[in-house]
Design an enzyme around this catalytic site. Structure first.
Site, mmCIF file in Angstrom:
data_model
loop_
_atom_site.group_PDB
_atom_site.id
_atom_site.type_symbol
_atom_site.label_atom_id
_atom_site.label_comp_id
_atom_site.label_asym_id
_atom_site.label_seq_id
_atom_site.Cartn_x
_atom_site.Cartn_y
_atom_site.Cartn_z
ATOM 1 N N ASP A 33 -43.233 48.235 -41.145
ATOM 2 C CA ASP A 33 -42.302 49.120 -40.454
ATOM 3 C C ASP A 33 -42.736 49.279 -39.003
ATOM 4 O O ASP A 33 -43.935 49.345 -38.703
ATOM 5 C CB ASP A 33 -42.259 50.489 -41.135
ATOM 6 N N LEU A 35 -42.063 51.920 -37.224
ATOM 7 C CA LEU A 35 -42.246 53.346 -36.940
ATOM 8 C C LEU A 35 -41.483 53.770 -35.696
ATOM 9 O O LEU A 35 -42.022 54.401 -34.778
ATOM 10 C CB LEU A 35 -43.737 53.696 -36.804
ATOM 11 N N THR A 123 -24.854 47.661 -46.746
ATOM 12 C CA THR A 123 -24.083 48.897 -46.773
ATOM 13 C C THR A 123 -22.623 48.626 -47.081
ATOM 14 O O THR A 123 -22.096 47.552 -46.762
ATOM 15 C CB THR A 123 -24.177 49.602 -45.401
ATOM 16 N N ASP A 124 -21.949 49.613 -47.658
ATOM 17 C CA ASP A 124 -20.518 49.466 -47.904
ATOM 18 C C ASP A 124 -19.713 49.471 -46.609
ATOM 19 O O ASP A 124 -18.534 49.090 -46.591
ATOM 20 C CB ASP A 124 -20.012 50.558 -48.850
ATOM 21 N N GLU A 125 -20.321 49.869 -45.498
ATOM 22 C CA GLU A 125 -19.587 49.923 -44.239
ATOM 23 C C GLU A 125 -19.150 48.547 -43.751
ATOM 24 O O GLU A 125 -18.242 48.441 -42.917
ATOM 25 C CB GLU A 125 -20.423 50.635 -43.171
ATOM 26 N N TYR A 172 -22.628 49.102 -35.739
ATOM 27 C CA TYR A 172 -23.591 49.141 -36.844
ATOM 28 C C TYR A 172 -23.122 48.258 -37.991
ATOM 29 O O TYR A 172 -23.855 47.394 -38.476
ATOM 30 C CB TYR A 172 -23.774 50.581 -37.337
ATOM 31 N N ALA A 174 -20.822 45.909 -38.033
ATOM 32 C CA ALA A 174 -20.643 44.510 -37.649
ATOM 33 C C ALA A 174 -21.964 43.750 -37.673
ATOM 34 O O ALA A 174 -22.034 42.594 -38.119
ATOM 35 C CB ALA A 174 -20.001 44.420 -36.267
ATOM 36 N N LYS A 176 -24.662 44.613 -39.427
ATOM 37 C CA LYS A 176 -25.105 44.504 -40.824
ATOM 38 C C LYS A 176 -24.349 43.379 -41.534
ATOM 39 O O LYS A 176 -24.930 42.639 -42.344
ATOM 40 C CB LYS A 176 -24.896 45.834 -41.555
ATOM 41 N N ASN A 202 -26.263 57.306 -49.007
ATOM 42 C CA ASN A 202 -27.412 57.840 -49.728
ATOM 43 C C ASN A 202 -27.684 59.290 -49.323
ATOM 44 O O ASN A 202 -27.384 59.716 -48.207
ATOM 45 C CB ASN A 202 -28.658 57.016 -49.430
ATOM 46 N N LYS A 211 -28.597 62.378 -40.013
ATOM 47 C CA LYS A 211 -27.545 62.078 -40.972
ATOM 48 C C LYS A 211 -26.891 63.370 -41.474
ATOM 49 O O LYS A 211 -27.485 64.451 -41.419
ATOM 50 C CB LYS A 211 -28.108 61.260 -42.138
ATOM 51 N N ARG A 236 -16.411 60.025 -48.228
ATOM 52 C CA ARG A 236 -17.529 59.133 -48.498
ATOM 53 C C ARG A 236 -17.926 59.257 -49.969
ATOM 54 O O ARG A 236 -17.801 60.322 -50.575
ATOM 55 C CB ARG A 236 -18.748 59.486 -47.619
#
Length: 345
Positions: A33, A35, A123-125, A172, A174, A176, A202, A211, A236
């Site tokens: 990560d 960070l 993601t579902d987006e 975001y 696009a 992904k 989530n 979020k 959502r």
């Protein structure tokens, strides 16, 4: 066995690391990560000293570092990502870099290392948006003020499936989608064993406070106004992070190579319903709600069908949204030190 989790200090990634240490009792789990704003060692506090866990700080675009992290790795969960649509609207370049170049770097290194399976966490987006309906209405009701006048019963049945064409509508989403295409291309071209997973929104402990759910909890606890985009009727589907992690592990273990698996919580709610539930759990007044100018290109509704995961993986969500949301609110209320630590530069 050795498992690499990129983005493992984030909200979903850190939860997955804890699940993996239980699901694979003989495996070493390696967390990589950078960070940045959404990744924090506080998320991994309980496992940093675990004898089967190793943490590496670094950028997924750093080819040399990634190649070293992938030595003798059997399984990759790729979660490293920029987070939050609002940030992508303000500046898309970091999303292009991390989701595009970062994914390409990890894929190339995984291919060279002979990794047994590569799980792309998406993601579902990427699917775009769905016809709107109001989950607060009875099934046989129609709302005269429904956006677009969509009848309730018909719209409610339309959900994203794994066959839904990708039609992302934000930077975001696009980027992904671009990452998903790269993963699929490596499977087709190089025969890399890949699985792509796509989940709904989530929620749960340790989610970065920008979020919706943790932001509203934090604002309400401070007595501040709660900014709700537009009319608050954006819908959502919500999945608890623990349910999502169980799905990811099932996909890694028995998912079909080259397949996509959707994970949803079967818990569609309007943003306004969620915010009101948070206020009720905190016994705070609804007068704190402040309707603000809507986000550009704000997708009206997401809803996800997960029958493939049920049939092929034996997976289904277990969390009840109302009770799990109350537990989530209680966690943030009792962990102010965690909120302070992740918001402190």
């Amino acid at each position: 066995m050795r498992v690499l989790v990129t983005g493992g200090a984030g909200f979903i990634g850190s939860s997955l690391v804890r699940h993996l240490l239980t699901a694979y009792p003989d495996a070493e789990i390696v967390t990589l990560d950078g960070l940045t704003y959404a990744g924090h060692l506080a998320n991994l506090h309980e496992v940093l000293e675990h004898p089967r866990h190793r943490f590496l700080q670094g950028d997924v675009c750093d080819g040399e570092l990634v190649r070293g992290a992938l030595e003798e790795v059997d399984l990759v969960f790729h979660l490293a990502a920029e987070s939050h649509v609002d940030r992508s609207i303000e500046a898309a370049q970091p999303f292009v870099r991390t989701h595009g170049m970062g994914t390409a770097t990890v894929l190339a290194a995984a291919l060279d290392a002979g990794v047994g399976r590569f799980v792309q966490v998406s993601t579902d987006e990427v699917y775009g948006e769905l016809p709107w309906w109001d989950p607060g209405c009875a099934a046989d009701e129609e709302r005269s003020d429904s956006p677009g006048g969509a009848p309730q019963p018909a719209a409610a049945q339309v959900r994203f499936t794994e066959e839904t064409p990708l039609a992302p509508r934000s930077p975001y989403a696009a980027t992904k989608a671009a990452a998903d295409h790269l993963v699929h291309a490596y499977h087709v071209t190089h025969r890399l064993d890949t699985v792509i997973t796509r989940c709904s929104n989530n929620y749960g402990p340790r989610q970065y406070p920008e979020k919706l759910i943790p932001l509203m909890i934090r604002k309400a606890l401070s007595g501040d106004s709660l900014p709700v985009y537009g009319d608050g009727l954006h819908v959502r589907d919500w999945i608890h992070v623990d349910d999502h992690c169980r799905g990811l592990i099932a996909a890694a273990r028995i998912g079909v190579a080259g397949r996509v698996y959707n994970f949803g919580g079967d818990s569609e709610r309007t943003n306004l319903q969620v915010v009101r539930a948070i206020l009720a759990a905190l016994e705070a007044p609804e007068a704190l709600i402040d309707f603000v100018e809507d986000r550009p290109g704000h997708d009206r509704r997401y809803g996800i069908a997960f029958s493939r995961a049920q049939e092929e993986l034996g997976w289904a969500p277990e969390a009840d949204f109302s009770s799990a949301l109350a537990e989530t609110v209680a966690w943030y209320r009792s962990h102010p030190h965690w909120v302070d630590s992740v918001l402190t530069p």
